[in-house]
Structure formats: C-alpha cells, structure tokens
Design an enzyme around this catalytic site. Structure first.
Site, PDB file in Angstrom:
ATOM      1  N   ARG A  21       1.012  -1.238   0.019  1.00 58.54           N
ATOM      2  CA  ARG A  21      -0.045   0.025   0.160  1.00 58.54           C
ATOM      3  C   ARG A  21       0.863   1.328  -0.079  1.00 58.54           C
ATOM      4  O   ARG A  21       1.688   1.220   0.705  1.00 58.54           O
ATOM      5  CB  ARG A  21      -0.805  -0.135   1.318  1.00 58.54           C
ATOM      6  CG  ARG A  21      -2.031  -0.800   1.399  1.00 58.54           C
ATOM      7  CD  ARG A  21      -2.604  -0.621   2.781  1.00 58.54           C
ATOM      8  NE  ARG A  21      -3.532  -1.826   2.737  1.00 58.54           N
ATOM      9  CZ  ARG A  21      -4.779  -1.709   2.481  1.00 58.54           C
ATOM     10  NH1 ARG A  21      -5.424  -0.769   1.942  1.00 58.54           N
ATOM     11  NH2 ARG A  21      -5.723  -2.773   2.740  1.00 58.54           N
ATOM     12  N   MET A  24      -0.848   6.808  -2.575  1.00 56.22           N
ATOM     13  CA  MET A  24      -1.614   6.996  -3.583  1.00 56.22           C
ATOM     14  C   MET A  24      -2.415   6.104  -4.140  1.00 56.22           C
ATOM     15  O   MET A  24      -3.384   6.229  -4.842  1.00 56.22           O
ATOM     16  CB  MET A  24      -0.996   7.750  -4.530  1.00 56.22           C
ATOM     17  CG  MET A  24      -0.470   9.172  -4.108  1.00 56.22           C
ATOM     18  SD  MET A  24       0.495   9.974  -5.476  1.00 56.22           S
ATOM     19  CE  MET A  24       2.097   9.255  -5.115  1.00 56.22           C
ATOM     20  N   LYS A  42      -1.987  -2.180  -9.713  1.00 57.97           N
ATOM     21  CA  LYS A  42      -1.920  -0.984  -9.079  1.00 57.97           C
ATOM     22  C   LYS A  42      -2.883  -0.123  -9.208  1.00 57.97           C
ATOM     23  O   LYS A  42      -3.370   0.037 -10.354  1.00 57.97           O
ATOM     24  CB  LYS A  42      -0.595  -0.409  -9.342  1.00 57.97           C
ATOM     25  CG  LYS A  42      -0.041   0.759  -8.551  1.00 57.97           C
ATOM     26  CD  LYS A  42       1.139   1.498  -8.894  1.00 57.97           C
ATOM     27  CE  LYS A  42       1.542   2.538  -7.934  1.00 57.97           C
ATOM     28  NZ  LYS A  42       3.044   2.871  -7.870  1.00 57.97           N
ATOM     29  N   ASP A 135      12.184   8.253  -7.198  1.00 52.20           N
ATOM     30  CA  ASP A 135      12.005   7.494  -5.882  1.00 52.20           C
ATOM     31  C   ASP A 135      12.671   6.352  -5.819  1.00 52.20           C
ATOM     32  O   ASP A 135      12.194   5.196  -5.381  1.00 52.20           O
ATOM     33  CB  ASP A 135      10.336   7.049  -6.090  1.00 52.20           C
ATOM     34  CG  ASP A 135       9.864   7.077  -4.611  1.00 52.20           C
ATOM     35  OD1 ASP A 135      10.304   7.064  -3.710  1.00 52.20           O
ATOM     36  OD2 ASP A 135       8.680   6.565  -4.749  1.00 52.20           O
TER      37      ASP A 135
END
Ligand SMILES: Nc1ncnc2c1ncn2[C@@H]1O[C@H](COP(=O)(O)OP(=O)(O)O)[C@@H](O)[C@H]1O
Ligand SMILES: [Mg+2]
Length: 415
Positions: A21, A24, A42, A135
């Site tokens: 999780r 977003m 997703k 990221d």
C-alpha cells in the site's frame, strides 16, 4: 488508505490479495481471467481518483513504465479505468523487495554489487530517455530468483518519474515521497536530473552494506542530514575497506557536479573499492569497546527533580509526512517494530526493582539512627532529555548550512 478490493472483480481482473500500500495507490496480486495469468495490479486510491492532478500523475506513471523496455524494468501489461478506478497491470514479480532483504542487516558486497548493478543499468537507460525516477529506494527494487539462476532485479514504481529538469513538486508545492533516500536538490525543489537518482542509489548502496540508511531519525533530522551533513563513514559501522567511504562521499555529494557521471560509474567505483573485501559474507559490524561494568553507587539522598526541558524544534517541523522509511520497511512484510518498546520498559522495571532491593538491604542492615535517610526514596534523575536529537550522527560532520524552503511539505508516495 483503508480500501481493500480483495475478492472483487475489476474488469477482467480478479483481485486476489494486497501486495503493498502506498499513499496514492494499492498494489494487488490479481488474475487476468481472460489470459489466466497472475499480474500485479496497481489501483489508484478512490479518494484520489477524483483529483485531476493525481489522475494525470497515474497516467504519466503508466506512460513512463511502458516507455522503457528494459530487462530490469517491470514490464507493463495494461492500463485502464473500470468503475471510476484507474489501474495499471504489470508483471507479477514472484520474489521480494530489497527493503525486505536488508531489513535484518547488511548483505554481502557481492550480492550488493550484483543487485545494484542491475538497478544502475535500468536507471542509466531511463536517464538516456530523458526521465528521472525520483523514488529510488529499497522498497522499489524488486528481486526474484525464480526467473534466472542468479537473482534478477526489476526497478519498480514510476509514480514520481518525471521528464525534464524542472524541480519536482505538486502544484501546491508539496514534496512527494519519502526523504530517506532523497537528494538535497530534490528536497529543496531545485532542478533534478540523472544525478538526483544517482545520489539515491548511493544511499541504497550505503543501506545494503550497513543495514541502515545514511541518515536516521525523525523527518526533520533526515532532511537536515541530506541537506547539511556528510554521510557517516561506512567503515565506522562495518568492517569494509576504507575506499568505500570515498565512493559514498562522492556518490552522495551535496553538489551534483561532484557526483559520478552515471549510475554504472558509481557501482563500478564501489566494485573497485570492495575488491579486497570478503565478497560473499555480509560485512561484520565494527566492534565497539563494551561499556564499563556498572560501579556500585553510594546511596545518595533524593535531589529535587529538575523539570524536563522542552527540546528545541528543528526547522523541518512543519514537514507533514509518514515517518522516514526505516531501512527494512517493505510492502512484503508487516512491521513488528510497534512491540519493540517492551524490551526497554521491562529492562527499566527490572533495574528499578534491583535499586529498591539494594536500598532495602542497605537500610535494614545499616545505621538505624538516621531514619529519614532510610525512608528516602532513591533519586532517579530527570534531567534534560539526552539532546541526542540535535547531535549529528556518529561520523557525521556539519557542512555549510543551508536553509530549508519554507513550503517544504512532504506527502507520502508509497512503499
Ligand atoms: N510487479 C510487482 N510484483 C510484485 N510486487 C510488486 C510489484 N510492484 C510492486 N510490488 C510491491 O508493492 C509495493 C508497492 O508498489 P509500488 O509500485 O512501489 O507502489 P507505491 O507507489 O504504492 O509505492 C512495492 O514496494 C513492492 O513491494
Ligand atoms: Mg513504491
């Protein structure tokens, strides 16, 4: 996010369970019932599906993932919307993520170089296409040994990936993501490029070799570390050749111009530096001298207790964010850290019981002519809090101080 679509159908996908999780979206294990194949699905959070900016980001993520056809990037299968829910379907990687792998401590130089060498390949390809991932962190590095004889790596999560060199914030100026592996220019909202990802990869290299990220603590401390402190020396934490410290120093230089030219160059330099290290063993922690045995303390009458001083608040206290990612935080395994408080609390209780016992023994066998002394409770000093928050981490030295942009608000990007 509380929604869980497990057991439901989303178009021709049957949702079998939750893989992870994020802030977003939720990543599900699902079955494409038309093809009968397992996928990772997703799905954007219902609450964000209405938000035009986040919808746009999700579409971008699908485009960016599909734009890179590389052995070390998760292949995208499908993208669409059903019942107002946007989804991306991709290959289900049957394995683990790097965050789970390093959760219990460092991994060997050989394994580190093999895994991160593949991440570097993926990132350099991304950068050649003008994209910046933004990221790069252990939770976004998927590892499987089911596909080849050696471990195969997939770089995942292109949710923050951007094209071009503009500073990356939401329209309202929020920093998106976790600061634990984020480069200083990214945290400041300044222009980002390939070197921004290379900085994060150097942080991941640090984490693989030591079992912890370079800067730890609360969000403001982590951010101040990236902005103002040298990373701790790896050799102060684990037994590895000194040359690796220089690789981290350059890889995590505050000034992007000082960093390695690309991600492969960073991993190449690490390979060189680690040549003399035992290749297949996880690095051993550097042994610190054991604390001296406790000396018997003479009994002291109680001191008036000092009030606990409030700690000065750091400049990043306005940051609103989930806590920085602990090194092992992963979408694959539940975090059991919430029970860690039990150990110090039990140890404290035992220590207090021991003190009381000593006092009882001393007072019952000692001079009875000073009754006040015998009945005085032992003093447990309540001084100022340790101040460890404001101290730089071991092996860190402050560099030129830069201030944090006043609009730095951090919102989570997910695992
Ligand atoms: N293709 C995949 N196969 C298996 N697990 C995956 C896959 N993609 C992601 N995951 C797991 O789900 C987690 C969350 O996925 P990610 O794409 O990183 O979403 P988020 O934006 O929420 O961080 C990852 O950290 C990883 O553990
Ligand atoms: Mg993620």
């Amino acid at each position: 996010m509380s929604e869980d679509l497990t057991g439901r159908r989303l178009g021709h996908y049957r949702i079998d369970g939750v893989l992870g999780r994020g802030g977003m979206s939720v990543m599900y294990k699902a079955t494409d019932v038309r093809l009968g194949r397992k996928v990772a699905l997703k799905v954007i959070g219902e609450h964000l599906g209405e938000d035009a900016e986040f919808r746009e980001r999700f579409v971008d993520e699908a485009r960016n993932t599909s734009a890179i056809d590389h052995a070390n990037v998760v292949p995208l299968y499908d993208f669409g919307e059903v019942d107002g829910l946007l989804y991306i379907a991709m290959r289900l990687v049957d394995g683990s993520d790097l965050a789970s792998i390093i959760k219990n401590g460092p991994i060997s130089p050989e394994r580190t170089l093999s895994l991160l060498g593949q991440v570097a390949e993926a990132l350099d390809t991304l950068h050649d296409r003008g994209l910046v991932h933004l990221d790069v962190k252990p939770a976004n590095v998927l590892v499987t040994s089911r596909e080849t004889s050696t471990e195969h790596v997939y770089l995942a999560d292109f949710g923050l990936t951007r094209r071009g060199a503009t500073g990356h914030r939401t329209r309202s100026g929020d920093f998106l993501g976790s600061p634990t592996y984020a480069a200083p220019e990214h945290l400041r909202g300044e222009p980002v490029d390939a070197r921004t990802d290379a900085y994060s990869l150097a942080c991941v290299l640090f984490a693989c070799l030591t079992g912890r990220p370079p800067f730890q603590g609360k969000v403001p401390e982590v951010i101040q570390g990236h902005l103002n402190l040298d990373p701790p020396a790896i050799t102060g934490l684990v037994a590895l050749p000194n040359a690796i410290d220089e690789v981290i120093r350059r890889g995590m230089a505050k000034d992007p111009k000082v960093r390695y030219l690309d991600c492969k160059a960073l991993i190449g330099a690490a390979r060189q530096a680690l040549q003399q290290a035992p290749r297949r063993e996880a690095p051993r922690p550097v042994t610190t001298p054991p604390p001296p045995p406790p000396q018997p303390q003479p009994f002291r009458p109680a001191q008036p207790q000092q009030p606990v001083q409030p700690q000065p608040q750091g400049p990043g206290d306005f940051v609103r964010l989930r806590p920085p990612t602990p090194v092992g935080s992963s979408a694959f395994t539940p975090d059991k850290s919430s029970r860690r408080w039990l150990v110090p609390v039990l140890a404290g209780l035992i220590a207090i019981a021991a003190i009381v016992l000593v006092i009882v023994l001393v007072t019952s066998s000692g001079d009875t002519s000073t009754p006040q002394q015998n009945t005085t409770a032992p003093s447990i000093p309540v001084g100022q809090a340790s101040g460890s928050q404001s101290k730089p981490a071991r092996g860190t030295t402050p560099t030129t101080r830069r201030t944090l942009p006043s609009n730095l608000t951090v919102i989570p990007s997910g695992g």
